[in-house]
Design a protein around this motif. Sequence first.
Motif, PDB file in Angstrom:
ATOM      1  N   GLY A 147      -8.077  -7.003  41.600  1.00  7.10           N
ATOM      2  CA  GLY A 147      -6.752  -5.791  41.883  1.00  7.10           C
ATOM      3  C   GLY A 147      -7.678  -4.630  41.372  1.00  7.10           C
ATOM      4  N   GLY A 148      -6.897  -3.326  41.695  1.00  8.17           N
ATOM      5  CA  GLY A 148      -7.233  -2.085  41.211  1.00  8.17           C
ATOM      6  C   GLY A 148      -8.259  -1.365  41.727  1.00  8.17           C
ATOM      7  N   LYS A 149      -9.110  -1.901  42.500  1.00  4.76           N
ATOM      8  CA  LYS A 149     -10.402  -1.396  43.283  1.00  4.76           C
ATOM      9  C   LYS A 149      -9.910  -0.043  44.058  1.00  4.76           C
ATOM     10  N   TYR A 150      -8.740  -0.140  44.539  1.00  4.30           N
ATOM     11  CA  TYR A 150      -8.345   1.085  45.380  1.00  4.30           C
ATOM     12  C   TYR A 150      -7.097   1.693  44.922  1.00  4.30           C
ATOM     13  N   ALA A 151      -7.033   1.447  43.676  1.00  2.00           N
ATOM     14  CA  ALA A 151      -5.537   1.992  43.156  1.00  2.00           C
ATOM     15  C   ALA A 151      -5.793   3.613  42.750  1.00  2.00           C
ATOM     16  N   HIS A 152      -6.963   4.188  42.969  1.00  2.00           N
ATOM     17  CA  HIS A 152      -7.223   5.391  42.567  1.00  2.00           C
ATOM     18  C   HIS A 152      -8.028   6.186  43.599  1.00  2.00           C
ATOM     19  N   PRO A 153      -7.676   6.377  44.767  1.00  2.00           N
ATOM     20  CA  PRO A 153      -8.621   7.074  45.912  1.00  2.00           C
ATOM     21  C   PRO A 153      -8.920   8.158  45.372  1.00  2.00           C
ATOM     22  N   LYS A 154     -10.225   8.520  46.119  1.00  2.00           N
ATOM     23  CA  LYS A 154     -10.938   9.930  45.489  1.00  2.00           C
ATOM     24  C   LYS A 154     -10.170  11.000  46.284  1.00  2.00           C
ATOM     25  N   GLY A 155      -9.469  10.669  47.519  1.00  2.00           N
ATOM     26  CA  GLY A 155      -8.722  11.722  48.159  1.00  2.00           C
ATOM     27  C   GLY A 155      -7.349  12.356  47.283  1.00  2.00           C
ATOM     28  N   LEU A 156      -7.116  11.552  46.183  1.00  2.00           N
ATOM     29  CA  LEU A 156      -5.884  12.170  45.404  1.00  2.00           C
ATOM     30  C   LEU A 156      -6.394  13.305  44.781  1.00  2.00           C
ATOM     31  N   GLU A 157      -7.844  13.592  44.566  1.00  2.85           N
ATOM     32  CA  GLU A 157      -8.132  14.336  43.544  1.00  2.85           C
ATOM     33  C   GLU A 157      -8.112  15.708  44.423  1.00  2.85           C
ATOM     34  N   TRP A 158      -8.457  15.797  45.638  1.00  3.57           N
ATOM     35  CA  TRP A 158      -8.370  16.912  46.483  1.00  3.57           C
ATOM     36  C   TRP A 158      -6.898  17.348  46.814  1.00  3.57           C
ATOM     37  N   GLU A 159      -5.978  16.209  46.951  1.00  2.00           N
ATOM     38  CA  GLU A 159      -4.530  16.421  47.084  1.00  2.00           C
ATOM     39  C   GLU A 159      -4.268  17.621  45.717  1.00  2.00           C
ATOM     40  N   ALA A 160      -4.660  16.904  44.860  1.00  2.00           N
ATOM     41  CA  ALA A 160      -3.970  17.385  43.401  1.00  2.00           C
ATOM     42  C   ALA A 160      -4.311  18.974  43.358  1.00  2.00           C
ATOM     43  N   ALA A 161      -5.402  19.415  44.228  1.00  2.00           N
ATOM     44  CA  ALA A 161      -5.491  20.634  44.084  1.00  2.00           C
ATOM     45  C   ALA A 161      -4.602  21.686  44.527  1.00  2.00           C
ATOM     46  N   SER A 162      -3.755  21.369  45.432  1.00  2.48           N
ATOM     47  CA  SER A 162      -2.444  21.981  45.752  1.00  2.48           C
ATOM     48  C   SER A 162      -1.170  21.565  45.308  1.00  2.48           C
ATOM     49  N   HIS A 163      -0.949  20.351  45.113  1.00  3.51           N
ATOM     50  CA  HIS A 163       0.244  19.951  44.543  1.00  3.51           C
ATOM     51  C   HIS A 163      -0.010  18.374  43.888  1.00  3.51           C
ATOM     52  N   PRO A 164       0.843  17.963  42.873  1.00  2.00           N
ATOM     53  CA  PRO A 164       0.942  16.812  42.443  1.00  2.00           C
ATOM     54  C   PRO A 164       1.112  15.599  43.299  1.00  2.00           C
ATOM     55  N   PRO A 165      -0.097  14.933  43.685  1.00  2.00           N
ATOM     56  CA  PRO A 165       0.171  13.616  44.653  1.00  2.00           C
ATOM     57  C   PRO A 165       0.908  12.452  44.066  1.00  2.00           C
ATOM     58  N   VAL A 166       1.716  12.072  45.034  1.00  2.00           N
ATOM     59  CA  VAL A 166       2.721  10.950  44.631  1.00  2.00           C
ATOM     60  C   VAL A 166       1.933   9.497  45.431  1.00  2.00           C
ATOM     61  N   TYR A 167       1.528   8.618  44.937  1.00  2.00           N
ATOM     62  CA  TYR A 167       0.760   7.332  45.453  1.00  2.00           C
ATOM     63  C   TYR A 167       1.043   6.244  44.560  1.00  2.00           C
ATOM     64  N   ASP A 168       1.616   5.214  45.353  1.00  2.00           N
ATOM     65  CA  ASP A 168       1.792   3.836  44.779  1.00  2.00           C
ATOM     66  C   ASP A 168       2.633   4.046  43.292  1.00  2.00           C
ATOM     67  N   PRO A 169       3.691   4.462  43.646  1.00  2.00           N
ATOM     68  CA  PRO A 169       4.574   4.665  42.356  1.00  2.00           C
ATOM     69  C   PRO A 169       5.068   3.013  41.902  1.00  2.00           C
ATOM     70  N   GLU A 170       5.108   2.026  42.630  1.00  2.00           N
ATOM     71  CA  GLU A 170       5.318   0.793  42.244  1.00  2.00           C
ATOM     72  C   GLU A 170       3.994  -0.115  41.687  1.00  2.00           C
ATOM     73  N   GLY A 171       2.788   0.635  41.577  1.00  2.00           N
ATOM     74  CA  GLY A 171       1.684  -0.266  41.047  1.00  2.00           C
ATOM     75  C   GLY A 171       1.168  -1.320  41.808  1.00  2.00           C
ATOM     76  N   GLU A 172       1.227  -1.260  43.274  1.00  2.00           N
ATOM     77  CA  GLU A 172       1.135  -2.423  44.091  1.00  2.00           C
ATOM     78  C   GLU A 172      -0.422  -2.645  44.212  1.00  2.00           C
ATOM     79  N   MET A 173      -1.169  -1.649  44.173  1.00  2.00           N
ATOM     80  CA  MET A 173      -2.489  -1.598  44.380  1.00  2.00           C
ATOM     81  C   MET A 173      -3.354  -2.140  43.243  1.00  2.00           C
ATOM     82  N   ASN A 174      -2.639  -2.215  42.155  1.00  2.00           N
ATOM     83  CA  ASN A 174      -3.328  -2.894  40.925  1.00  2.00           C
ATOM     84  C   ASN A 174      -3.355  -4.466  40.945  1.00  2.00           C
ATOM     85  N   LYS A 175      -2.701  -4.892  41.710  1.00  2.00           N
ATOM     86  CA  LYS A 175      -2.297  -6.396  41.839  1.00  2.00           C
ATOM     87  C   LYS A 175      -3.413  -7.006  42.428  1.00  2.00           C
ATOM     88  N   PRO A 176      -3.996  -8.108  42.337  1.00  2.00           N
ATOM     89  CA  PRO A 176      -5.198  -8.955  42.910  1.00  2.00           C
ATOM     90  C   PRO A 176      -4.395  -9.217  44.460  1.00  2.00           C
TER      91      PRO A 176
END
Length: 351
Positions: free
Chosen positions: A89-118
């Motif tokens: 779990g967690g390998k894909y919880a923080h995609p690098k693309g979120l950094e590029w999205e953040a340059a223009s606005h705060p990104p919303v991604y996986d609010p339920e934390g599903e990507m942290n689960k195995p």
Amino acid sequence: MKLILSATLAFLFAIGGDSGFDDLPINKVQIIGSHNSYKRAIDTALFSLLKAKNPQAAMGLEYSHVGLDEQLDLGLRDLEIDVYADEKGGKYAHPKGLEWEAASHPPVYDPEGEMNKPGFKVFHVQDLDFRSNCPTFSGCLKQLKAWSDAHPDHYPIYVTMNAKDAEIKLPGFTVPEKFTAEVFDRLDKEILDNLGRSYLITPDQIRGKYPTLEAAVLAGHWPSMKEARGKFVFILDEGGEHRSSYIQGHPSLKGRVLFTDSPAGTPEAAFMIMNNPKDAQIQEMVKKGYIVRTRADGDTREARVNDKSGFVAACASGAQIITTDYYYKSTFFASDYSVIFDDGKYMRRQP
């Protein structure tokens, strides 16, 4: 009154209430399904960056889909789900693309934390095209089961799957876990745990008392559409090492959940992925008894120029499964391109 009756009949067909196909074996019916069925649009800021770096590649990613249940409500009977292994779990919880999205606005991604689960995750390309209508495979399966339970008489639903572990050889990009025979064991288990064997048509059922799966297929040992009501069929769209790993220890796919894209003449041959709808061999394979999946369009090319020649060829080929990104017209660019049979439905008798 006629309008009400017409609407009722259309609704019944969409949920599987039409019985016009009951007596046909499943390989004598042609259906339309979706490609990368889970995919949501890439964030606008990230897409603009990708387009600036590689316009052609970005254009091929400029599409999205509605939820799986809405696609099934519409009448589609084939879905495609890509999976990435994530044992801890967690390998894909923080995609690098979120950094590029953040340059223009705060990104919303996986609010339920599903990507942290195995467990297996569902998206298109790590760090770049990572937004999904069902980010976990178990979540996708639960959606399919809930829809099936609400429509228990539905005709069979095919699910093609890619086991994704290709690396993007650039600094900072996530390195996926490799698919091995053991990882595929976990994939089978996840399907059984979340969907259940009673919802499945498996290689063992098709093979029956025949010496190999292919022998059963060539003898026409497919169930009727009536017998296949309420069922799902999973197909591994992989060749090479992935296919070999899945078959390893399971000759003729004994005990396995998924069918494989195996060539004619092998014990596992039953389903074939032949993406070029103009390939003359499709008709040959269909006539022999195999089930073939092909594509009407790819990478947005046909849709952008309203070219339906691929879909016309796919229909004429007899391929039982035809996938598209355009059961609805594009919302990203102007085009009248969409895919549906002449009678306005997504299922018909095989020509």
